[in-house]
Design a protein around this motif. Sequence first.
Motif, PDB file in Angstrom:
ATOM      1  N   ALA A  23      45.753  90.117  38.881  1.00  0.00           N
ATOM      2  CA  ALA A  23      46.987  89.401  38.642  1.00  0.00           C
ATOM      3  C   ALA A  23      46.790  87.891  38.573  1.00  0.00           C
ATOM      4  N   ALA A  24      45.651  87.218  38.837  1.00  0.00           N
ATOM      5  CA  ALA A  24      45.145  86.038  38.515  1.00  0.00           C
ATOM      6  C   ALA A  24      45.109  85.610  37.148  1.00  0.00           C
ATOM      7  N   PRO A  25      45.193  84.481  36.652  1.00  0.00           N
ATOM      8  CA  PRO A  25      45.135  83.950  35.360  1.00  0.00           C
ATOM      9  C   PRO A  25      43.666  84.207  34.323  1.00  0.00           C
ATOM     10  N   THR A  26      43.975  84.475  33.475  1.00  0.00           N
ATOM     11  CA  THR A  26      42.682  84.917  32.743  1.00  0.00           C
ATOM     12  C   THR A  26      41.884  83.662  32.593  1.00  0.00           C
ATOM     13  N   HIS A  68      36.950  84.751  39.404  1.00  0.00           N
ATOM     14  CA  HIS A  68      37.702  84.079  40.136  1.00  0.00           C
ATOM     15  C   HIS A  68      37.336  83.592  41.789  1.00  0.00           C
ATOM     16  N   ALA A  69      36.523  84.375  42.201  1.00  0.00           N
ATOM     17  CA  ALA A  69      35.869  84.086  43.615  1.00  0.00           C
ATOM     18  C   ALA A  69      34.618  84.768  43.661  1.00  0.00           C
ATOM     19  N   GLY A 120      37.856  76.811  40.536  1.00  0.00           N
ATOM     20  CA  GLY A 120      39.126  76.047  40.310  1.00  0.00           C
ATOM     21  C   GLY A 120      40.098  76.626  39.501  1.00  0.00           C
ATOM     22  N   GLN A 121      41.323  76.383  39.779  1.00  0.00           N
ATOM     23  CA  GLN A 121      42.560  76.895  39.055  1.00  0.00           C
ATOM     24  C   GLN A 121      43.446  75.836  38.629  1.00  0.00           C
ATOM     25  N   THR A 155      47.326  84.057  44.601  1.00  0.00           N
ATOM     26  CA  THR A 155      47.152  85.223  44.023  1.00  0.00           C
ATOM     27  C   THR A 155      45.773  85.467  44.227  1.00  0.00           C
ATOM     28  N   VAL A 156      44.695  84.527  44.075  1.00  0.00           N
ATOM     29  CA  VAL A 156      43.275  85.053  44.054  1.00  0.00           C
ATOM     30  C   VAL A 156      42.871  85.457  45.657  1.00  0.00           C
ATOM     31  N   LEU A 157      43.546  84.664  46.616  1.00  0.00           N
ATOM     32  CA  LEU A 157      43.284  84.732  48.149  1.00  0.00           C
ATOM     33  C   LEU A 157      43.914  86.178  48.486  1.00  0.00           C
TER      34      LEU A 157
END
Length: 131
Positions: A11-14, A21-22, A33-34, A63-65
Motif C-alpha cells: 500500500a506504500a508509494p512506489t 520501504h523498511a 525516507g518518504q 502506511t509503512v509502519l
Amino acid sequence: MAQVLHHMIPAAPTPVAPFSHAVESDGWIYTSGQIPQDPSDPDGPMPGDIVEQTHRCMRNLVTVLEGLELTLADVVSTRVYLTHFYDDYDAMNATYESYFPVGERPARTCIGVTGLARRARVEIDMVARKG
C-alpha cells in the motif's frame, strides 16, 4: 548475528529509487525516507505547500509502519529534510507535531538540504522498535 529482513509494503508509494520501504534487524525498523508522493498516483505532482507535503510524508510513513504492524507510538527517532529550511520550518513543525502526543515525541533531527527526489520540499524517515 541478527537476521536482516527487507520489507516492501504493497500500500506504500512506489519507490522512486532502488530501496526497500523498511529494513528490520533485531527488532529495529529503519524506514526509507518518504517524500510527499501519492501512493495512488506515483507520477502525479507533489502537493504545493509544505503543510500538505508534510501530511503526505507522514501518511506514507504510517502506511509503512502499519504494514509491519507498528504505529507512530513505536517510533523512537525521525529525520526531516527540508529544501526551503527557513521558509518551511515553522509550518512543517506545526504539522509534524500533530502526529505525536506531547511528552511522547521521538528524538528528531531536521536538516536543510539543497534538493530531494521529485523536487519535494520535505522528506522524512523513521526508526522504530518492535515490542
